[in-house]
Design a protein around this motif. Sequence first.
Motif, PDB file in Angstrom:
ATOM      1  N   TYR A 262       0.814  -0.394   0.321  1.00 24.80           N
ATOM      2  CA  TYR A 262       0.153  -0.043   0.459  1.00 24.80           C
ATOM      3  C   TYR A 262       0.747   1.113   0.204  1.00 24.80           C
ATOM      4  O   TYR A 262       1.765   0.662   0.708  1.00 24.80           O
ATOM      5  CB  TYR A 262      -1.244  -0.342   1.078  1.00 24.80           C
TER       6      TYR A 262
ATOM      7  N   TYR B 273      -8.769   7.843   0.713  1.00 21.93           N
ATOM      8  CA  TYR B 273      -8.421   6.705  -0.023  1.00 21.93           C
ATOM      9  C   TYR B 273      -9.559   5.879   0.478  1.00 21.93           C
ATOM     10  O   TYR B 273      -9.286   5.505   1.544  1.00 21.93           O
ATOM     11  CB  TYR B 273      -6.761   6.513   0.021  1.00 21.93           C
TER      12      TYR B 273
ATOM     13  N   LEU C 111      -9.129   1.943   0.402  1.00 24.17           N
ATOM     14  CA  LEU C 111      -8.361   0.338   0.501  1.00 24.17           C
ATOM     15  C   LEU C 111      -9.484  -0.923   0.707  1.00 24.17           C
ATOM     16  O   LEU C 111     -10.435  -0.988   1.425  1.00 24.17           O
ATOM     17  CB  LEU C 111      -7.457   0.205   1.478  1.00 24.17           C
TER      18      LEU C 111
ATOM     19  N   GLU D 231      -7.963   6.866  -9.326  1.00 24.00           N
ATOM     20  CA  GLU D 231      -7.287   7.409  -8.260  1.00 24.00           C
ATOM     21  C   GLU D 231      -6.989   6.756  -6.598  1.00 24.00           C
ATOM     22  O   GLU D 231      -6.128   6.944  -5.967  1.00 24.00           O
ATOM     23  CB  GLU D 231      -6.954   8.669  -8.366  1.00 24.00           C
ATOM     24  N   THR D 232      -8.380   7.069  -6.076  1.00 23.34           N
ATOM     25  CA  THR D 232      -8.284   7.719  -4.145  1.00 23.34           C
ATOM     26  C   THR D 232      -8.594   5.803  -4.255  1.00 23.34           C
ATOM     27  O   THR D 232      -8.884   5.136  -3.450  1.00 23.34           O
ATOM     28  CB  THR D 232      -8.637   8.779  -4.504  1.00 23.34           C
TER      29      THR D 232
ATOM     30  N   ILE E  58      -8.000   2.134  -4.108  1.00 24.30           N
ATOM     31  CA  ILE E  58      -6.860   1.397  -4.177  1.00 24.30           C
ATOM     32  C   ILE E  58      -7.179  -0.442  -3.891  1.00 24.30           C
ATOM     33  O   ILE E  58      -8.135  -0.571  -2.816  1.00 24.30           O
ATOM     34  CB  ILE E  58      -5.927   1.458  -3.064  1.00 24.30           C
TER      35      ILE E  58
ATOM     36  N   SER F 187      -6.087  -4.539  -4.379  1.00 20.72           N
ATOM     37  CA  SER F 187      -5.164  -6.071  -3.898  1.00 20.72           C
ATOM     38  C   SER F 187      -6.146  -7.596  -4.659  1.00 20.72           C
ATOM     39  O   SER F 187      -6.494  -7.775  -4.700  1.00 20.72           O
ATOM     40  CB  SER F 187      -5.104  -6.368  -2.721  1.00 20.72           C
TER      41      SER F 187
ATOM     42  N   VAL G  43      -0.783  -4.542  -4.599  1.00 18.05           N
ATOM     43  CA  VAL G  43      -1.147  -3.329  -4.376  1.00 18.05           C
ATOM     44  C   VAL G  43      -1.955  -2.685  -6.232  1.00 18.05           C
ATOM     45  O   VAL G  43      -1.097  -2.053  -6.657  1.00 18.05           O
ATOM     46  CB  VAL G  43      -0.779  -3.094  -3.435  1.00 18.05           C
TER      47      VAL G  43
ATOM     48  N   THR H 277      -3.929   0.686  -7.810  1.00 20.73           N
ATOM     49  CA  THR H 277      -5.631   1.892  -7.993  1.00 20.73           C
ATOM     50  C   THR H 277      -6.374   1.134  -9.327  1.00 20.73           C
ATOM     51  O   THR H 277      -6.001   0.348  -9.746  1.00 20.73           O
ATOM     52  CB  THR H 277      -4.877   3.058  -8.440  1.00 20.73           C
TER      53      THR H 277
END
Length: 277
Positions: A105, A206, A208, A231-232, A234, A236, A264, A266
Amino acid sequence: MNNPYIPKPVRIEEIITETEDRNLKTFKLVFLNQADEQVFRYTPGQFAELSIAGKGEIPIGIASSPTEGKHLLFTINKVGVVTTHLHNMSVGDVMGVRGPLGRPYPIDELEGKNVVIVSGGFAFTTLRSMIAYMLENRDRFGNITVIYGARTPGMLLYKDQLKEWQDRDDIALNVTVDKEAEGWDGKVGFVPAVTREVAPSADNAYALVCGPPIMIKFTQPVLTELGFTPETIIMSLENRMKCGIGICGRCNVGPYYVCKDGPVFTLAELNEMPKEY
Ligand SMILES: Cc1cc2nc3c(=O)[nH]c(=O)nc-3n(C[C@H](O)[C@H](O)[C@H](O)COP(=O)(O)OP(=O)(O)OC[C@H]3O[C@@H](n4cnc5c(N)ncnc54)[C@H](O)[C@@H]3O)c2cc1C
Ligand code: FES
Protein backbone atom coordinates in the motif's frame (compact mmCIF):
# COMPACT_ATOMS: atom_id res chain seq x y z
CA MET A 1 25.26 -14.79 -3.49
CA ASN A 2 21.67 -13.98 -2.50
CA ASN A 3 19.43 -16.37 -4.45
CA PRO A 4 15.83 -14.97 -4.45
CA TYR A 5 14.40 -18.50 -4.89
CA ILE A 6 15.83 -19.90 -1.66
CA PRO A 7 13.32 -19.79 1.21
CA LYS A 8 14.38 -18.79 4.71
CA PRO A 9 13.57 -21.30 7.47
CA VAL A 10 10.87 -20.30 9.97
CA ARG A 11 9.34 -22.11 12.93
CA ILE A 12 5.63 -22.20 13.65
CA GLU A 13 5.25 -20.54 17.07
CA GLU A 14 1.47 -20.51 17.31
CA ILE A 15 -1.54 -21.65 15.29
CA ILE A 16 -4.87 -19.89 15.85
CA THR A 17 -8.05 -21.43 14.44
CA GLU A 18 -10.00 -18.37 13.35
CA THR A 19 -13.35 -19.55 12.04
CA GLU A 20 -16.15 -21.88 13.14
CA ASP A 21 -15.66 -24.10 10.07
CA ARG A 22 -11.97 -24.45 11.13
CA ASN A 23 -10.86 -23.78 7.53
CA LEU A 24 -9.09 -20.52 8.35
CA LYS A 25 -6.04 -20.61 10.58
CA THR A 26 -3.51 -17.94 11.44
CA PHE A 27 0.11 -19.11 11.59
CA LYS A 28 2.56 -17.13 13.72
CA LEU A 29 6.06 -17.69 12.34
CA VAL A 30 9.50 -16.77 13.67
CA PHE A 31 12.75 -16.87 11.73
CA LEU A 32 15.27 -19.51 12.77
CA ASN A 33 18.16 -17.19 11.87
CA GLN A 34 18.38 -13.64 13.19
CA ALA A 35 20.13 -12.48 9.99
CA ASP A 36 17.10 -13.57 7.91
CA GLU A 37 14.72 -11.77 10.26
CA GLN A 38 16.74 -8.57 9.94
CA VAL A 39 16.61 -8.45 6.14
CA PHE A 40 12.89 -9.31 5.92
CA ARG A 41 11.69 -5.68 5.91
CA TYR A 42 8.10 -5.45 4.75
CA THR A 43 5.27 -2.94 4.38
CA PRO A 44 1.50 -3.67 4.67
CA GLY A 45 0.06 -4.97 1.41
CA GLN A 46 3.02 -7.20 0.57
CA PHE A 47 2.96 -10.98 0.42
CA ALA A 48 5.41 -13.86 0.77
CA GLU A 49 5.84 -17.30 -0.77
CA LEU A 50 5.37 -19.98 1.91
CA SER A 51 6.89 -23.37 1.22
CA ILE A 52 6.73 -26.85 2.67
CA ALA A 53 9.62 -29.06 1.62
CA GLY A 54 8.50 -31.61 -0.96
CA LYS A 55 4.92 -30.27 -1.06
CA GLY A 56 5.02 -26.89 -2.80
CA GLU A 57 5.06 -23.12 -2.49
CA ILE A 58 2.13 -20.66 -2.33
CA PRO A 59 1.73 -16.87 -2.24
CA ILE A 60 0.04 -15.57 0.94
CA GLY A 61 -0.55 -11.97 2.06
CA ILE A 62 1.26 -10.86 5.21
CA ALA A 63 -1.35 -10.31 7.93
CA SER A 64 0.98 -8.88 10.59
CA SER A 65 2.32 -5.34 10.60
CA PRO A 66 6.06 -4.62 10.87
CA THR A 67 5.13 -2.54 13.93
CA GLU A 68 4.00 -5.66 15.83
CA GLY A 69 7.36 -7.31 16.47
CA LYS A 70 9.61 -9.90 14.95
CA HIS A 71 7.06 -12.57 14.11
CA LEU A 72 5.06 -12.87 10.89
CA LEU A 73 1.35 -13.70 10.71
CA PHE A 74 -0.33 -15.43 7.77
CA THR A 75 -4.02 -16.34 7.74
CA ILE A 76 -4.61 -19.28 5.45
CA ASN A 77 -7.75 -20.73 3.94
CA LYS A 78 -7.65 -24.49 3.42
CA VAL A 79 -8.49 -24.89 -0.28
CA GLY A 80 -6.11 -27.38 -1.88
CA VAL A 81 -2.87 -29.32 -1.79
CA VAL A 82 -0.38 -26.98 -0.08
CA THR A 83 -2.85 -25.19 2.18
CA THR A 84 -4.12 -28.57 3.46
CA HIS A 85 -0.54 -29.63 4.28
CA LEU A 86 -0.09 -26.32 6.10
CA HIS A 87 -3.26 -26.83 8.10
CA ASN A 88 -1.96 -30.24 9.18
CA MET A 89 1.30 -28.80 10.56
CA SER A 90 1.94 -28.25 14.26
CA VAL A 91 3.60 -25.74 16.55
CA GLY A 92 7.38 -26.26 16.38
CA ASP A 93 7.36 -27.47 12.75
CA VAL A 94 9.73 -25.73 10.33
CA MET A 95 8.79 -24.38 6.92
CA GLY A 96 10.12 -21.79 4.43
CA VAL A 97 9.35 -18.14 3.71
CA ARG A 98 10.52 -16.22 0.64
CA GLY A 99 9.98 -12.48 0.46
CA PRO A 100 8.75 -9.91 1.20
CA LEU A 101 7.29 -9.66 -2.30
CA GLY A 102 5.16 -7.24 -4.31
CA ARG A 103 4.16 -3.61 -4.21
CA PRO A 104 2.67 -2.58 -0.86
CA TYR A 105 0.00 0.00 0.00
CA PRO A 106 1.35 3.49 -0.82
CA ILE A 107 1.91 4.52 2.80
CA ASP A 108 3.57 7.86 1.90
CA GLU A 109 0.56 8.88 -0.19
CA LEU A 110 -1.88 7.76 2.50
CA GLU A 111 -0.19 9.80 5.23
CA GLY A 112 -2.29 12.77 6.33
CA LYS A 113 -5.34 11.32 4.55
CA ASN A 114 -8.55 9.76 5.83
CA VAL A 115 -8.46 6.03 5.11
CA VAL A 116 -11.51 3.87 4.46
CA ILE A 117 -10.98 0.10 4.58
CA VAL A 118 -13.60 -2.06 2.89
CA SER A 119 -13.24 -5.81 3.08
CA GLY A 120 -15.07 -9.11 3.04
CA GLY A 121 -14.10 -12.67 3.97
CA PHE A 122 -10.50 -13.74 4.42
CA ALA A 123 -9.19 -10.99 2.12
CA PHE A 124 -9.19 -8.90 5.32
CA THR A 125 -5.71 -10.29 6.10
CA THR A 126 -3.49 -7.68 4.41
CA LEU A 127 -5.90 -4.95 5.52
CA ARG A 128 -5.43 -6.16 9.10
CA SER A 129 -1.73 -5.44 8.54
CA MET A 130 -2.54 -1.92 7.31
CA ILE A 131 -4.92 -1.17 10.22
CA ALA A 132 -2.38 -2.36 12.81
CA TYR A 133 0.28 -0.21 11.11
CA MET A 134 -1.93 2.92 11.08
CA LEU A 135 -2.98 2.49 14.72
CA GLU A 136 0.67 2.18 15.77
CA ASN A 137 1.42 5.41 13.83
CA ARG A 138 -1.93 7.02 14.62
CA ASP A 139 -0.89 10.68 14.29
CA ARG A 140 0.29 10.15 10.69
CA PHE A 141 -3.23 9.35 9.39
CA GLY A 142 -6.62 11.09 9.45
CA ASN A 143 -9.90 9.33 10.24
CA ILE A 144 -9.83 5.56 9.90
CA THR A 145 -13.10 3.88 8.92
CA VAL A 146 -13.31 0.11 8.59
CA ILE A 147 -16.18 -1.81 6.98
CA TYR A 148 -15.60 -5.56 7.30
CA GLY A 149 -18.07 -8.32 6.54
CA ALA A 150 -18.26 -12.09 6.98
CA ARG A 151 -21.02 -14.61 6.27
CA THR A 152 -21.68 -15.34 9.96
CA PRO A 153 -20.27 -14.11 13.30
CA GLY A 154 -18.33 -17.38 13.54
CA MET A 155 -16.59 -16.66 10.22
CA LEU A 156 -15.09 -13.34 11.39
CA LEU A 157 -11.30 -13.25 11.60
CA TYR A 158 -9.29 -11.79 14.49
CA LYS A 159 -12.27 -11.68 16.87
CA ASP A 160 -10.22 -10.52 19.91
CA GLN A 161 -8.54 -7.80 17.88
CA LEU A 162 -11.92 -6.60 16.54
CA LYS A 163 -13.16 -6.23 20.14
CA GLU A 164 -10.06 -4.18 21.00
CA TRP A 165 -10.55 -1.91 17.98
CA GLN A 166 -14.26 -1.54 18.76
CA ASP A 167 -13.31 -0.07 22.16
CA ARG A 168 -11.00 2.59 20.69
CA ASP A 169 -12.33 6.01 19.77
CA ASP A 170 -9.73 6.69 17.06
CA ILE A 171 -11.04 4.10 14.59
CA ALA A 172 -14.63 3.69 13.33
CA LEU A 173 -15.17 -0.05 13.03
CA ASN A 174 -18.26 -1.37 11.24
CA VAL A 175 -18.42 -5.15 11.34
CA THR A 176 -21.30 -6.80 9.51
CA VAL A 177 -22.63 -10.31 8.90
CA ASP A 178 -24.81 -11.44 6.01
CA LYS A 179 -27.92 -12.25 8.06
CA GLU A 180 -29.35 -12.13 11.59
CA ALA A 181 -27.69 -14.60 13.94
CA GLU A 182 -28.28 -15.61 17.53
CA GLY A 183 -26.20 -13.54 19.93
CA TRP A 184 -25.20 -11.03 17.23
CA ASP A 185 -26.22 -7.44 17.95
CA GLY A 186 -23.96 -5.80 15.36
CA LYS A 187 -24.71 -4.77 11.79
CA VAL A 188 -26.47 -7.10 9.37
CA GLY A 189 -26.15 -6.79 5.59
CA PHE A 190 -23.72 -7.18 2.71
CA VAL A 191 -20.58 -5.04 2.59
CA PRO A 192 -21.73 -2.81 -0.34
CA ALA A 193 -25.04 -1.99 1.43
CA VAL A 194 -23.25 -1.25 4.71
CA THR A 195 -20.76 0.95 2.83
CA ARG A 196 -23.71 2.95 1.44
CA GLU A 197 -25.24 3.20 4.94
CA VAL A 198 -21.99 4.26 6.66
CA ALA A 199 -21.31 6.61 3.71
CA PRO A 200 -17.68 7.49 4.51
CA SER A 201 -16.70 10.89 3.11
CA ALA A 202 -14.42 10.88 0.07
CA ASP A 203 -12.89 14.23 1.07
CA ASN A 204 -9.13 13.93 1.42
CA ALA A 205 -9.68 10.16 1.58
CA TYR A 206 -8.49 6.91 0.04
CA ALA A 207 -10.48 3.66 0.00
CA LEU A 208 -8.55 0.38 0.35
CA VAL A 209 -10.68 -2.50 -0.92
CA CYS A 210 -10.02 -6.23 -0.80
CA GLY A 211 -12.52 -9.06 -0.97
CA PRO A 212 -14.19 -11.63 -3.16
CA PRO A 213 -14.89 -10.47 -6.76
CA ILE A 214 -18.66 -10.23 -6.14
CA MET A 215 -18.13 -7.88 -3.19
CA ILE A 216 -15.74 -5.71 -5.18
CA LYS A 217 -18.14 -5.58 -8.15
CA PHE A 218 -20.94 -4.11 -6.01
CA THR A 219 -18.79 -1.99 -3.68
CA GLN A 220 -16.97 -0.10 -6.42
CA PRO A 221 -20.08 1.80 -7.70
CA VAL A 222 -21.02 2.73 -4.11
CA LEU A 223 -17.58 4.23 -3.55
CA THR A 224 -17.88 6.08 -6.86
CA GLU A 225 -21.31 7.47 -5.79
CA LEU A 226 -19.68 8.65 -2.56
CA GLY A 227 -17.12 10.60 -4.60
CA PHE A 228 -14.07 8.31 -4.58
CA THR A 229 -12.21 8.48 -7.90
CA PRO A 230 -10.35 5.63 -9.68
CA GLU A 231 -7.15 7.23 -8.37
CA THR A 232 -8.32 7.07 -4.73
CA ILE A 233 -9.66 3.51 -4.79
CA ILE A 234 -6.86 1.02 -4.09
CA MET A 235 -7.29 -2.72 -4.55
CA SER A 236 -5.25 -5.88 -4.19
CA LEU A 237 -5.25 -8.65 -6.83
CA GLU A 238 -4.83 -12.39 -6.31
CA ASN A 239 -3.50 -13.88 -9.53
CA ARG A 240 -2.01 -17.33 -10.01
CA MET A 241 1.70 -16.98 -9.29
CA LYS A 242 4.87 -19.04 -9.40
CA CYS A 243 8.14 -17.13 -9.05
CA GLY A 244 6.67 -14.06 -7.31
CA ILE A 245 9.50 -11.86 -8.61
CA GLY A 246 8.55 -10.95 -12.19
CA ILE A 247 10.48 -13.68 -14.02
CA CYS A 248 8.21 -16.61 -14.96
CA GLY A 249 5.34 -14.61 -16.49
CA ARG A 250 2.66 -16.73 -14.77
CA CYS A 251 0.83 -13.75 -13.25
CA ASN A 252 1.01 -11.51 -16.29
CA VAL A 253 -1.97 -9.21 -17.07
CA GLY A 254 -1.47 -6.76 -19.97
CA PRO A 255 1.75 -4.84 -19.33
CA TYR A 256 1.92 -5.87 -15.67
CA TYR A 257 3.27 -8.74 -13.60
CA VAL A 258 0.87 -8.82 -10.66
CA CYS A 259 3.58 -10.24 -8.35
CA LYS A 260 5.98 -7.35 -8.97
CA ASP A 261 3.90 -4.40 -10.18
CA GLY A 262 1.11 -5.35 -7.72
CA PRO A 263 -0.64 -7.00 -5.97
CA VAL A 264 -1.72 -3.47 -4.93
CA PHE A 265 -3.09 -1.34 -7.79
CA THR A 266 -5.29 1.75 -7.99
CA LEU A 267 -8.62 1.32 -9.78
CA ALA A 268 -7.29 3.79 -12.37
CA GLU A 269 -4.46 1.32 -13.13
CA LEU A 270 -6.85 -1.65 -13.21
CA ASN A 271 -9.14 0.22 -15.64
CA GLU A 272 -6.22 0.34 -18.09
CA MET A 273 -5.72 -3.45 -17.93
CA PRO A 274 -7.35 -6.09 -20.14
CA LYS A 275 -10.42 -7.45 -18.28
CA GLU A 276 -8.80 -10.89 -17.73
CA TYR A 277 -7.89 -10.05 -14.11
C1 LIG B 1 -0.80 -12.02 -3.58
C2 LIG B 1 -1.63 -13.16 -3.05
C3 LIG B 1 -2.00 -13.13 -1.70
C4 LIG B 1 -2.78 -14.19 -1.18
N1 LIG B 1 -3.10 -14.13 0.13
C5 LIG B 1 -3.78 -15.14 0.69
C6 LIG B 1 -4.06 -15.15 2.07
O1 LIG B 1 -3.72 -14.22 2.82
N2 LIG B 1 -4.72 -16.22 2.57
C7 LIG B 1 -5.12 -17.27 1.78
O2 LIG B 1 -5.72 -18.21 2.30
N3 LIG B 1 -4.89 -17.29 0.45
C8 LIG B 1 -4.22 -16.25 -0.11
N4 LIG B 1 -3.93 -16.31 -1.45
C9 LIG B 1 -4.42 -17.43 -2.26
C10 LIG B 1 -3.47 -18.63 -2.08
O3 LIG B 1 -2.25 -18.36 -2.73
C11 LIG B 1 -4.11 -19.90 -2.71
O4 LIG B 1 -5.28 -20.22 -2.04
C12 LIG B 1 -3.13 -21.06 -2.62
O5 LIG B 1 -2.09 -20.86 -3.57
C13 LIG B 1 -3.82 -22.38 -2.91
O6 LIG B 1 -2.84 -23.38 -2.80
P1 LIG B 1 -3.19 -24.95 -2.68
O7 LIG B 1 -1.99 -25.71 -3.11
O8 LIG B 1 -3.73 -25.25 -1.33
O9 LIG B 1 -4.36 -25.07 -3.67
P2 LIG B 1 -4.41 -25.83 -5.09
O10 LIG B 1 -4.51 -27.30 -4.80
O11 LIG B 1 -3.33 -25.37 -6.00
O12 LIG B 1 -5.74 -25.22 -5.64
C14 LIG B 1 -6.94 -25.32 -4.91
C15 LIG B 1 -7.83 -24.10 -5.18
O13 LIG B 1 -7.14 -22.86 -4.93
C16 LIG B 1 -7.18 -22.01 -6.07
N5 LIG B 1 -5.87 -21.33 -6.19
C17 LIG B 1 -4.69 -21.92 -6.39
N6 LIG B 1 -3.68 -21.01 -6.42
C18 LIG B 1 -4.26 -19.81 -6.26
C19 LIG B 1 -3.77 -18.47 -6.20
N7 LIG B 1 -2.46 -18.16 -6.31
N8 LIG B 1 -4.66 -17.49 -6.01
C20 LIG B 1 -5.97 -17.75 -5.86
N9 LIG B 1 -6.49 -19.00 -5.89
C21 LIG B 1 -5.65 -20.01 -6.09
C22 LIG B 1 -7.43 -22.93 -7.22
O14 LIG B 1 -8.11 -22.25 -8.26
C23 LIG B 1 -8.29 -24.01 -6.59
O15 LIG B 1 -9.64 -23.60 -6.55
C24 LIG B 1 -3.19 -15.26 -2.01
C25 LIG B 1 -2.81 -15.27 -3.36
C26 LIG B 1 -2.05 -14.24 -3.87
C27 LIG B 1 -1.63 -14.28 -5.30
S1 FES C 1 4.68 -15.02 -10.62
FE1 FES C 1 6.33 -15.14 -11.98
S2 FES C 1 6.17 -13.27 -13.05
FE2 FES C 1 4.72 -13.09 -11.48
